[in-house]
Design an enzyme around this catalytic site. Structure first.
Site, PDB file in Angstrom:
ATOM      1  N   SER A 197      50.531  31.064  68.414  1.00  0.00           N
ATOM      2  CA  SER A 197      51.054  30.333  67.258  1.00  0.00           C
ATOM      3  C   SER A 197      50.189  30.625  66.043  1.00  0.00           C
ATOM      4  CB  SER A 197      51.027  28.825  67.542  1.00  0.00           C
ATOM      5  OG  SER A 197      51.114  28.118  66.317  1.00  0.00           O
ATOM      6  N   HIS A 234      54.668  33.063  67.659  1.00  0.00           N
ATOM      7  CA  HIS A 234      55.255  31.734  67.455  1.00  0.00           C
ATOM      8  C   HIS A 234      54.959  31.274  66.038  1.00  0.00           C
ATOM      9  CE1 HIS A 234      56.757  27.866  69.026  1.00  0.00           C
ATOM     10  NE2 HIS A 234      55.822  27.293  68.325  1.00  0.00           N
ATOM     11  N   ASP A 282      55.345  28.332  63.373  1.00  0.00           N
ATOM     12  CA  ASP A 282      55.602  26.887  63.263  1.00  0.00           C
ATOM     13  C   ASP A 282      55.987  26.495  61.846  1.00  0.00           C
ATOM     14  OD1 ASP A 282      53.051  26.403  65.642  1.00  0.00           O
ATOM     15  OD2 ASP A 282      55.154  25.838  65.884  1.00  0.00           O
ATOM     16  N   MET A 299      57.149  23.533  59.348  1.00  0.00           N
ATOM     17  CA  MET A 299      57.105  22.072  59.248  1.00  0.00           C
ATOM     18  C   MET A 299      57.445  21.644  57.812  1.00  0.00           C
ATOM     19  SD  MET A 299      53.604  21.364  61.361  1.00  0.00           S
ATOM     20  CE  MET A 299      53.264  22.254  62.889  1.00  0.00           C
ATOM     21  N   HIS A 326      59.869  28.145  65.304  1.00  0.00           N
ATOM     22  CA  HIS A 326      59.992  26.763  65.775  1.00  0.00           C
ATOM     23  C   HIS A 326      60.168  25.853  64.559  1.00  0.00           C
ATOM     24  CE1 HIS A 326      57.742  23.230  67.976  1.00  0.00           C
ATOM     25  NE2 HIS A 326      59.015  22.964  67.751  1.00  0.00           N
ATOM     26  N   MET A 355      60.313  22.539  62.985  1.00  0.00           N
ATOM     27  CA  MET A 355      60.017  21.106  63.088  1.00  0.00           C
ATOM     28  C   MET A 355      60.391  20.480  61.746  1.00  0.00           C
ATOM     29  SD  MET A 355      56.477  21.591  65.121  1.00  0.00           S
ATOM     30  CE  MET A 355      56.390  23.282  64.522  1.00  0.00           C
ATOM     31  N   MET A 366      57.638  20.332  74.432  1.00  0.00           N
ATOM     32  CA  MET A 366      56.423  20.053  73.652  1.00  0.00           C
ATOM     33  C   MET A 366      55.444  19.272  74.525  1.00  0.00           C
ATOM     34  SD  MET A 366      56.742  21.530  70.819  1.00  0.00           S
ATOM     35  CE  MET A 366      55.293  20.833  69.991  1.00  0.00           C
ATOM     36  N   ASP A 378      54.549  24.236  74.661  1.00  0.00           N
ATOM     37  CA  ASP A 378      53.892  24.362  73.360  1.00  0.00           C
ATOM     38  C   ASP A 378      53.020  23.146  73.068  1.00  0.00           C
ATOM     39  OD1 ASP A 378      55.305  24.707  69.966  1.00  0.00           O
ATOM     40  OD2 ASP A 378      53.256  24.833  70.740  1.00  0.00           O
TER      41      ASP A 378
HETATM   42  C1  DX5 Z   1      52.499  21.891  67.021  1.00  0.00           C
HETATM   43  C2  DX5 Z   1      53.062  23.295  67.100  1.00  0.00           C
HETATM   44  C3  DX5 Z   1      52.345  24.121  68.126  1.00  0.00           C
HETATM   45  C4  DX5 Z   1      50.857  24.293  67.799  1.00  0.00           C
HETATM   46  C5  DX5 Z   1      50.118  24.724  69.039  1.00  0.00           C
HETATM   47  O1  DX5 Z   1      53.371  21.096  66.280  1.00  0.00           O
HETATM   48  O2  DX5 Z   1      54.422  23.286  67.442  1.00  0.00           O
HETATM   49  O3  DX5 Z   1      52.961  25.401  68.234  1.00  0.00           O
HETATM   50  O4  DX5 Z   1      50.691  25.272  66.808  1.00  0.00           O
HETATM   51  O5  DX5 Z   1      48.759  24.686  68.711  1.00  0.00           O
HETATM   52  P1  DX5 Z   1      47.668  24.472  69.875  1.00  0.00           P
HETATM   53  O6  DX5 Z   1      47.890  25.606  70.856  1.00  0.00           O
HETATM   54  O7  DX5 Z   1      46.350  24.564  69.155  1.00  0.00           O
HETATM   55  O8  DX5 Z   1      47.930  23.129  70.488  1.00  0.00           O
HETATM   56 ZN    ZN Z   2      55.358  25.290  67.890  1.00  0.00          ZN
END
Ligand code: DX5
Ligand code: ZN
Length: 224
Positions: A8, A33, A35, A37, A69, A71, A140, A178
């Site tokens: 990620s 990956h 992320d 947000m 991903h 969010m 998750m 994840d």
């Molecule tokens: C959290 C993300 C994850 C995060 C994982 O909301 O969806 O993908 O980046 O990070 P680690 O591996 O550090 O928990």
């Molecule tokens: Zn993620």
């Protein structure tokens, strides 16, 4: 089946993101990956289609899959933008989709592969009807919004239950996990049935290099 790693980029050094992505790809990552947000669905704001577009040439050059991903609230509004930017997989949160079947269809129509993610407190039954229509189920194992959190231990039981659901469905659906994935729990999560492990802070950190961290995961998974 080989367990794939999806680093990620949330935990990468954004002042040299291209370099970090090349490093993780050269170390053997098959997925990346991303992320996304929006500060509404989760209490954090990260990146948008611009960064996916910027990373696409590097990913394409090395045949690495961009695993996006979302969010975010109202993901339907952004499916085309992320697909055009080069997302290979677009995963939406079940909690953010009132008409999930239509959203999944829209992702496929836009030329990407649809995934559905479940927050830790969301039961698997919420995806039982959509399962036949998706390519990836994301469990998750932390509350979304930030990297560096601790793995929620009850996730392992949920992953095994998801594995049974997917096997019963009889389709090739990736089971991605994840959040809080480290070298010490990677095998436990893979043995529970995950086919893709997302790891951010365990790969991008100051303790060791990206290459060393990826190698440690491959060793933990018996994939030296
Ligand atoms: C959290 C993300 C994850 C995060 C994982 O909301 O969806 O993908 O980046 O990070 P680690 O591996 O550090 O928990
Ligand atoms: Zn993620």
């Amino acid at each position: 089946m080989k367990t794939k790693l999806a680093p990620s980029i949330l935990s990468a050094d954004f002042s040299r993101l291209g370099e970090q992505v090349r490093e993780v790809i050269n170390a053997g990552a098959e997925w990346l990956h991303v992320d996304v947000m929006d500060g509404h669905f989760v209490p954090n704001i990260t990146i948008g289609p611009l960064v996916v577009k910027a990373l696409k040439p590097i990913a394409r050059e090395h045949n690495v899959l961009l695993d996006v991903h979302l969010m975010i609230e109202y993901p339907d509004r952004y499916i085309d933008a992320f697909a055009r930017a080069g997302a290979d997989i677009i995963t939406v949160q079940v909690e953010a989709c009132v008409h999930l079947h239509r959203t999944v269809q829209a992702i496929r129509d836009a030329g990407a592969r649809p995934g559905v993610a479940l927050n830790p407190a969301t039961p698997l039954v919420t995806v039982s009807e959509i399962l036949p229509y998706i390519d990836l189920l994301l469990v998750m194992s932390v509350n979304p919004g930030f990297g560096g959190q601790r793995y929620i231990p009850t996730s392992t039981r949920k992953i095994a239950q998801a594995r049974r659901m997917i096997d019963a469905c009889g389709q090739a659906i990736e089971l991605e996990v994840d959040g809080g994935i480290k070298v010490h729990n990677a095998r436990e999560v893979a043995n529970a049935g995950a086919t893709v492990l997302v790891a951010g802070s365990a790969i991008f950190n100051r303790e060791r290099s990206v290459t060393e961290n990826i190698a440690a995961f491959h060793q933990a998974l018996g994939q030296e």
